[in-house]
Motif scaffolding. Structure first.
Motif, short mmCIF file in Angstrom:
data_model
loop_
_atom_site.label_atom_id
_atom_site.label_comp_id
_atom_site.label_asym_id
_atom_site.label_seq_id
_atom_site.Cartn_x
_atom_site.Cartn_y
_atom_site.Cartn_z
N LEU A 28 10.61 0.70 -1.16
CA LEU A 28 9.39 -0.11 -1.10
C LEU A 28 8.22 0.85 -1.36
N CYS A 29 7.50 0.59 -2.44
CA CYS A 29 6.47 1.54 -2.88
C CYS A 29 5.07 1.03 -2.55
N ASP A 30 4.33 1.84 -1.81
CA ASP A 30 2.92 1.54 -1.57
C ASP A 30 2.13 2.23 -2.68
N THR A 31 2.10 1.59 -3.82
CA THR A 31 1.55 2.17 -5.04
C THR A 31 0.10 2.60 -4.90
N THR A 32 -0.65 1.87 -4.09
CA THR A 32 -2.09 2.12 -3.99
C THR A 32 -2.49 2.87 -2.73
N GLY A 33 -1.57 3.02 -1.78
CA GLY A 33 -1.92 3.67 -0.51
C GLY A 33 -2.63 2.77 0.47
N ARG A 34 -2.72 1.47 0.15
CA ARG A 34 -3.50 0.54 0.97
C ARG A 34 -2.70 -0.08 2.11
N ALA A 35 -1.38 0.13 2.12
CA ALA A 35 -0.57 -0.44 3.19
C ALA A 35 -0.98 0.16 4.53
N SER A 36 -0.87 -0.64 5.58
CA SER A 36 -1.07 -0.10 6.93
C SER A 36 0.31 0.11 7.55
N PRO A 37 0.37 0.98 8.57
CA PRO A 37 1.67 1.22 9.22
C PRO A 37 2.34 -0.06 9.71
N TYR A 38 1.56 -1.00 10.21
CA TYR A 38 2.17 -2.23 10.74
C TYR A 38 2.74 -3.09 9.62
N GLN A 39 2.07 -3.07 8.46
CA GLN A 39 2.60 -3.82 7.32
C GLN A 39 3.91 -3.17 6.85
N ALA A 52 -6.08 1.33 10.32
CA ALA A 52 -4.68 1.27 10.76
C ALA A 52 -4.48 0.19 11.81
N LEU A 53 -5.37 0.11 12.79
CA LEU A 53 -5.23 -0.86 13.88
C LEU A 53 -5.40 -2.28 13.36
N GLN A 54 -6.39 -2.48 12.49
CA GLN A 54 -6.63 -3.82 11.94
C GLN A 54 -5.39 -4.35 11.22
N GLY A 55 -4.65 -3.44 10.58
CA GLY A 55 -3.45 -3.84 9.86
C GLY A 55 -2.40 -4.47 10.77
N GLY A 56 -2.49 -4.19 12.07
CA GLY A 56 -1.57 -4.79 13.03
C GLY A 56 -2.24 -5.89 13.83
N THR A 99 4.14 -1.81 -5.94
CA THR A 99 3.20 -2.76 -5.30
C THR A 99 3.91 -3.64 -4.26
N SER A 100 4.71 -3.03 -3.41
CA SER A 100 5.45 -3.79 -2.39
C SER A 100 4.57 -4.19 -1.20
N PHE A 101 3.35 -3.67 -1.18
CA PHE A 101 2.45 -3.98 -0.06
C PHE A 101 1.07 -4.44 -0.54
N ASP A 102 0.71 -3.94 -1.71
CA ASP A 102 -0.65 -4.18 -2.22
C ASP A 102 -0.64 -3.97 -3.72
N CYS A 103 -1.39 -4.81 -4.39
CA CYS A 103 -1.53 -4.68 -5.85
C CYS A 103 -3.00 -4.45 -6.17
N PRO A 104 -3.30 -3.51 -7.06
CA PRO A 104 -4.72 -3.25 -7.35
C PRO A 104 -5.42 -4.46 -7.98
N PHE A 105 -4.64 -5.38 -8.53
CA PHE A 105 -5.24 -6.55 -9.18
C PHE A 105 -5.14 -7.81 -8.32
N GLU A 106 -4.06 -7.93 -7.54
CA GLU A 106 -3.81 -9.17 -6.81
C GLU A 106 -4.05 -9.05 -5.30
N GLY A 107 -4.25 -7.84 -4.81
CA GLY A 107 -4.50 -7.66 -3.37
C GLY A 107 -3.21 -7.57 -2.57
N THR A 108 -3.31 -7.95 -1.29
CA THR A 108 -2.18 -7.81 -0.37
C THR A 108 -0.94 -8.56 -0.85
#
Lengths: 310, 310
Positions: free
Chosen positions: A183-194, B267-271, A148-157
């Motif tokens: 750094l693990c994006d456990t949920t797949g919710r990270a964006s490339p910019y994050q 993806a764009l919104q993430g940036g 959950t280095s980018f997003d947590c299913p319970f706590e969000g971003t």
């Protein structure tokens, strides 16, 4: 980031045997797993997360990890690792001949409690004991999976400062022990910019010899390949992926397949990035994995007619 | 390319009404199309490729393009365009009130013959006549869609030098006429590094006022979002995508859906990149489109539970 000068090479860490096989509800026969791993090695995979040492009651899919290690530990050039949630798991892994221990702790308190049933502080205290244990065994390596280095299913971003707190404590414990931090994006919710921001900020704060960076992602939101490339262009030298796009997290509601190794490989090959993996053979392994009972996959490349892949 | 400083804004060109609806075998009722377009405008879409002026026998799905233009031409702030394969199509488009003509020519001879039934040279000669016609109508714009700018289903990989040859001739014809050039990954087979290279090389050779760059991609190989972002970081100011990931090319075997607008938007919104489009409303439009008869889609975001998108 200059996309015209991609890195010469990227290490792909194949996690289908761990993150993938654990996502199939009914545990697979060990013989099926062996067949799939054999096909992955045939394709040129050199880093493989082969399973985990967790309570078999919690994740029965991983109960045969020791048996799989015994079958593949002597392969020349193969860097095997196994995931552990605590000291007990690390000791079991070492007893079974594992030389690279993947210690998992989530950045978010609630996911850590859901995933490994204790608080982040307890996980970090145990990490100190795991590190002490590893220092006694020459030639062992530590990899730290920051869930959950980018997003947590319970706590969000999750902001990079939150990752930094947990990472800082872990690095203080590790001292001069060589370490790969994922750094693990456990949920797949990270964006490339994050992804780019976290790798850049944390890399600036914690650069140093003996510290390598990795990225672990899922394609749930369709960001899998883009996230992996942005990670690679901002400091990651290794990327996790799962052949056939198998995977998920049993303790992260809504998380689906890992980024498919074949999709990632295709993207990297387009830039001439060396990985040591052969695409047609990897697709043969993906076909085996997709044909397993319960082996629904999220691979794009497997859907493309094979004569279009040349 | 510095991913920490993404562009302030990107123009998303919604192509579901053209590339998407033409990929559904049975032509949709015009009323259904209108409902979907209305939902897209509600979501904030400001650039829309509404259809094409082609022979109705070849693509009956586009026969009602004139009717759709009549329904939406007066919407304030909406930049409508229509695709044309020749002078006759351009004249029809102008007669129906279109102010932005999308002229399509493929870089590869064999795809151009398959797609518009003539050679590249014939297409370029006709482009000269289209440009002459546009010069007579003040306030009209030209967009040039360079099909198969990275890969051809018949000829394989296309180098940037091949694109440059066709582009160079087109630019000579256009002179000082303002122009948006779209490099189109017709088959989805481009890799992000190839996209970066083509935009960089062609951008270096042909920079100038009045020349804008766009990217049109498909997610067939799972590269959709990564390719779009690499394009944006190497010169593209506009990106085509189709809500719900609808689309394909009837004359490019194996090509599947366009990159889904909602995936690209995420993806764009993430940036923090401004697009003017609202994600929840866009997903409402995607639901409408996916529910059309034949509306199979390749969107990732539509598969994510809605409460995870906040």
């Amino acid at each position: 980031m200059n996309a015209l000068t991609p890195p010469a090479s990227v290490e792909i860490v194949e996690v289908a045997p761990r993150d993938g096989f654990q996502s199939i509800a009914t545990p697979l026969p060990t013989a099926d797993k062996r067949r799939c791993i054999e096909a992955l090695l045939d394709a040129g995979v050199t880093r493989l997360e082969i399973g985990s040492f967790v309570r078999p009651k919690a994740i029965p899919q991983m109960a045969d990890t020791g048996e799989l290690i015994a079958a593949f530990a002597d392969r020349p050039g193969l860097r095997l690792s196994a995931l552990v949630p605590n000291l007990r798991g690390a000791e079991l892994a070492l007893d079974h001949g594992i030389r690279e221990v993947v210690y998992v702790v989530s950045v978010s308190e609630s996911h850590n409690r859901s995933n490994v049933r204790r608080g982040v502080d307890e996980s970090l205290a145990d990490l100190g004991r795991v590190i002490a244990r590893l220092r006694q065994s020459e030639g062992t390596r530590l990899r730290l999976d920051l869930g959950t280095s980018f997003d947590c299913p319970f706590e969000g971003t999750i902001g990079w400062e939150q990752v930094d707190r947990v990472l800082g404590e872990a690095l203080a414990l590790a001292g001069d022990l060589p370490l790969e931090v994922a750094l693990c994006d456990t949920t797949g919710r990270a964006s490339p910019y994050q992804v780019a921001e976290h790798f850049t900020r944390l890399g600036e704060r914690h650069a140093g010899p003996g510290l390598d960076w990795a990225f672990h992602g899922h394609d749930t939101f369709g960001m899998g390949v883009a996230n992996a490339l942005f990670a690679v262009h901002h400091g990651a030298t290794a990327v996790d992926s799962a052949c056939a796009g198998l995977g998920g997290c049993p303790f992260a509601p809504g998380a689906t397949g890992n980024t498919a190794t074949e999709d990632l490989l295709y993207a990297l090959q387009g830039g001439g990035v060396a990985t040591g993996i052969d695409l047609p053979r990897l697709l043969a392994a993906a076909d085996l994995i997709a044909a397993l009972p319960g082996g629904q996959t999220a691979s794009h490349l497997r859907q493309v007619p094979r004569d279009r892949l040349g």
